[in-house]
Write an enzyme that holds these catalytic residues in place. Structure first.
Site, short mmCIF file in Angstrom:
data_model
loop_
_atom_site.label_atom_id
_atom_site.label_comp_id
_atom_site.label_asym_id
_atom_site.label_seq_id
_atom_site.Cartn_x
_atom_site.Cartn_y
_atom_site.Cartn_z
N ASN A 115 0.87 -1.18 0.00
CA ASN A 115 0.00 0.00 0.00
C ASN A 115 0.90 1.22 0.00
O ASN A 115 1.95 1.23 0.64
CB ASN A 115 -0.86 0.06 1.26
CG ASN A 115 -1.88 -1.04 1.32
OD1 ASN A 115 -2.09 -1.76 0.36
ND2 ASN A 115 -2.53 -1.18 2.46
N GLU A 161 -22.08 18.97 2.21
CA GLU A 161 -22.03 17.53 2.48
C GLU A 161 -23.10 16.79 1.70
O GLU A 161 -22.84 15.69 1.19
CB GLU A 161 -22.19 17.29 3.99
CG GLU A 161 -22.32 15.83 4.40
CD GLU A 161 -21.09 14.99 4.09
OE1 GLU A 161 -21.17 13.77 4.30
OE2 GLU A 161 -20.06 15.54 3.65
N GLU A 201 -20.80 11.30 -4.73
CA GLU A 201 -20.01 10.10 -4.42
C GLU A 201 -20.70 8.82 -4.86
O GLU A 201 -20.05 7.93 -5.42
CB GLU A 201 -19.76 10.01 -2.91
CG GLU A 201 -18.68 10.92 -2.38
CD GLU A 201 -18.49 10.76 -0.89
OE1 GLU A 201 -17.35 10.51 -0.48
OE2 GLU A 201 -19.48 10.87 -0.14
N HIS A 239 -25.11 35.44 -7.29
CA HIS A 239 -23.79 35.87 -7.72
C HIS A 239 -23.15 34.89 -8.70
O HIS A 239 -21.92 34.86 -8.83
CB HIS A 239 -22.89 36.07 -6.51
CG HIS A 239 -23.34 37.16 -5.60
ND1 HIS A 239 -23.33 38.49 -5.96
CD2 HIS A 239 -23.84 37.12 -4.34
CE1 HIS A 239 -23.80 39.22 -4.97
NE2 HIS A 239 -24.12 38.41 -3.97
N LYS A 284 -12.07 4.05 0.96
CA LYS A 284 -12.43 4.60 2.27
C LYS A 284 -11.28 5.34 2.93
O LYS A 284 -11.42 6.47 3.38
CB LYS A 284 -12.88 3.45 3.18
CG LYS A 284 -13.37 3.89 4.55
CD LYS A 284 -14.70 4.60 4.45
CE LYS A 284 -15.30 4.87 5.81
NZ LYS A 284 -16.50 5.71 5.69
#
Length: 615
Positions: free
Chosen positions: A99, A488, A495, A511, A610
């Site tokens: 990794n 969020e 996602e 704006h 993750k």
């Protein structure tokens, strides 16, 4: 970003490797593979796609072995092909999984090619396998070859290696990427995450920066960065198998959304057990550290960054302290003004986010006090991970294992922790008296119930999702503390449903973003019954005048009513300062059910993983 599992035992480890990779698949799922020592040979099975495809191939091969390593990949160097999948093998003798990212791999590749090594992949990882083989060929032991090799690597890595010339040993190394050792009876393990080996053991050693380890069936020896033996503490993990199973839910994301009343309740319970908003919540030195704070700097990425944006409102309102919030990957590369009395708060679900870790190191270097005495606080969900260990103060949320790539319960428990920080700072600065503290504590006590009421809206939100599913774009609007919740909500929709979505402060609509609004652009509005409600209503009229279709999350006691082009779902009665936490629930549900309607892979969205342990 990838997942590693390895085992040496007196039993067949292939089922354990496969099961471990399934539990690690949230860390990467472009490809998967295992390599085992079977008889006198290293045998390998790799497949692109999910672990299940590799598992079928391994069964067809009839693999059976007492020593092996496995890997599930999130691609960095090289495309998603079987030749780039791990494990990588050098000269048919040595297999390795990795990794991280090796920054000097090109120079090392050229060196190895000059020595006669032939490369079969585009990865940086194959360089490591050949380097270890090279040192072995010059007489080094397997552990010694690994220790020589890591000193030649620049970058981040977690490594596990087996070699047919040493059938009784598994070796591992760690720098910048998480890796732990699991201790069993007559068997030992390595893994990126305890979830991969929890079916076999709960006793683990968290390797530290620069550590290498040698595992046999009978024991484990850990060595520090100087290659000298070191003693590392053995921990007993509290991760349960039940927390890693789906149960009655269709996806882990759905399960984790519904676990939020419990996760928030458990986190609140820790605050109540401490007697309220006490500095001791954050560590033994917290009272003196927090009392001396002049400002707050929050560093985080992704969803955790949005938690930080919410906290800025709370910290400035409740504690009267200036608060800055930076994306960690940007902060670490800009010139900043150091202040030894600035509290640096890092937020990370995994505690291993590389950008956040590096930003923390950079922030500590800017202060004028010793780095280990810098006022730093980590808010994290994983004990013993790298960022909490590098921080002076720590608040561990009690979200439990979160498997879905899109964070849900980790986000809301982070918000609870940040709220506790804001109130504690306010108390220490004389901004909050006992009566006000009691009110805020009572609000926290009622929060899990309000979150459950919001979850009860799921059928209504699911009906909205059918309208969202065919769309390609969406806007999310909010004001004040609910602007980060709009951000969020947009991130969650992006996602897992792959719909392009953007979050904006509602006052910014005129704006620029208003130019995007038409009949095909759904606009989601977070509209709690707070001081900015009338302003939000005016923003809604701006959208309706351009033909936009509105989807409004309003409180039960607000005066919104449905009309043509305006859909309204009422969350529970306004819960005051904690309203952003409650309003996070319906935007999570909207993203989840829209993804269901579009048929995307909810728990494993394309191109994402993750735990982001690469830059």
């Amino acid at each position: 970003m990838c997942g590693i599992v390895g085992a040496i035992a007196n039993r067949d480890v292939v089922p354990l490797l496969v099961d471990g990779l399934k539990r690690l698949e949230y860390r990467g799922y472009d490809s998967a593979g295992i390599a085992v020592l079977s008889g006198a040979d290293v045998r390998r099975v790799r497949r692109t796609g999910r672990v299940a495809e590799m598992e079928a191939a391994a069964l067809a091969e009839g693999l059976d072995a007492q020593l092996g390593i496995g890997h599930t990949r999130w691609a960095t160097h090289g495309g998603v092909t079987e030749s780039n999948a791990h494990p990588h093998i050098s000269h048919g003798e040595l297999a390795l999984v990795h990794n991280g990212i090796i920054e000097n791999h090109e120079a090392q590749r050229q060196r190895l090619q000059a020595l006669g090594y032939v490369f079969e992949s585009q990865t940086d990882t194959e360089v490591i396998a050949h380097l270890i083989h090279h040192h072995r060929a010059h007489g080094a032991s397997l552990l010694g070859a690994l220790q020589l090799t890591v000193k030649e690597l620049h970058g981040a890595y977690a490594l596990a290696v087996i070699d047919k010339r040493d059938p009784s040993t598994l070796v591992a190394a760690r720098m910048g990427c998480p890796l732990l050792v699991g201790l069993g009876e007559g068997e030992n393990f390595v893994a990126s995450d305890v979830s991969a080996i929890v079916s076999a053991t709960r006793r683990v050693i968290f390797l530290e920066e620069g550590d290498t380890a040698e595992l046999t069936r009978d024991g484990v020896q850990v060595f520090g960065a100087d290659d000298a033996p070191v003693a590392r503490e053995v921990h007993v993990s509290d991760v349960s198998l039940a927390s890693l199973e789906l149960g009655p839910y269709r996806h882990f994301m759905q399960k984790e959304i519904h676990e939020q009343p419990r996760a928030i309740g458990d986190t609140v319970e820790g605050i109540l057990d401490a007697g309220g908003f006490d500095p001791g919540l954050f560590g033994k030195d917290a009272a003196s550290v927090l009392a001396d704070v002049e400002s707050v700097q929050i560093l985080a990425c992704g969803t955790s960054y949005y938690a930080g944006l919410t906290a800025r409102y709370w910290i400035e309102a409740l504690a009267g302290l200036p608060c800055a919030v930076d994306i960690a990957s940007e902060y670490r590369y800009r010139t900043v003004v150091g202040n030894p009395k600035q509290l640096v708060v890092t937020i990370s679900q995994s505690g291993e986010t590389l950008d956040t870790m590096e930003a923390l190191k950079y922030a500590k270097a800017q202060g004028q006090s010793a780095a280990d005495q810098s006022p730093t606080l980590s808010i994290c969900n994983v004990p013993e991970s790298a960022i909490p260990r590098a921080s002076r103060l720590v608040f561990l949320t009690r979200a439990g294992a979160e498997i879905g790539v899109a964070s849900t319960k980790a986000f809301t428990t982070q918000l609870v922790a940040l709220f506790a920080l804001a109130v504690t700072l306010g108390k220490l600065r004389g901004k909050i008296d006992a009566a006000r503290e009691g009110e805020l504590l009572e609000a926290l006590r009622h929060l899990p119930g309000s979150v459950q009421h919001a979850l009860n809206l799921e059928p209504q939100v699911a009906s909205w999702a059918e309208k969202f599913a065919p769309r390609q774009h969406a806007l999310f609007l909010g004001r004040g503390t609910h602007y980060p919740i709009a951000l969020e909500g947009a991130l969650k929709l992006k996602e897992i449903s792959y719909i392009h979505a953007e979050g904006y402060p509602a006052g910014e609509l005129k704006h620029g973003p208003l130019a995007l609004v038409d009949t095909q652009m759904p606009v989601v509005v977070i509209a709690p019954n707070d001081a900015l409600l009338e302003k939000v209503k005016s923003n809604i009229q701006e959208v309706r005048a351009r033909g936009g279709e509105m989807f409004v999350f309003a409180d039960a006691d607000s005066s919104f009513s449905e009309s043509e082009g305006v859909h309204v779902i009422r969350t529970p009665r306004h819960v005051g300062i904690l309203s952003p936490i409650v309003h996070a629930i319906p935007v999570q549900l909207l993203a989840y059910h829209t993804a269901l309607a579009r048929g995307t892979d909810v728990d494993k969205p394309r191109n994402l993983a993750k735990s982001v342990t690469v830059e």
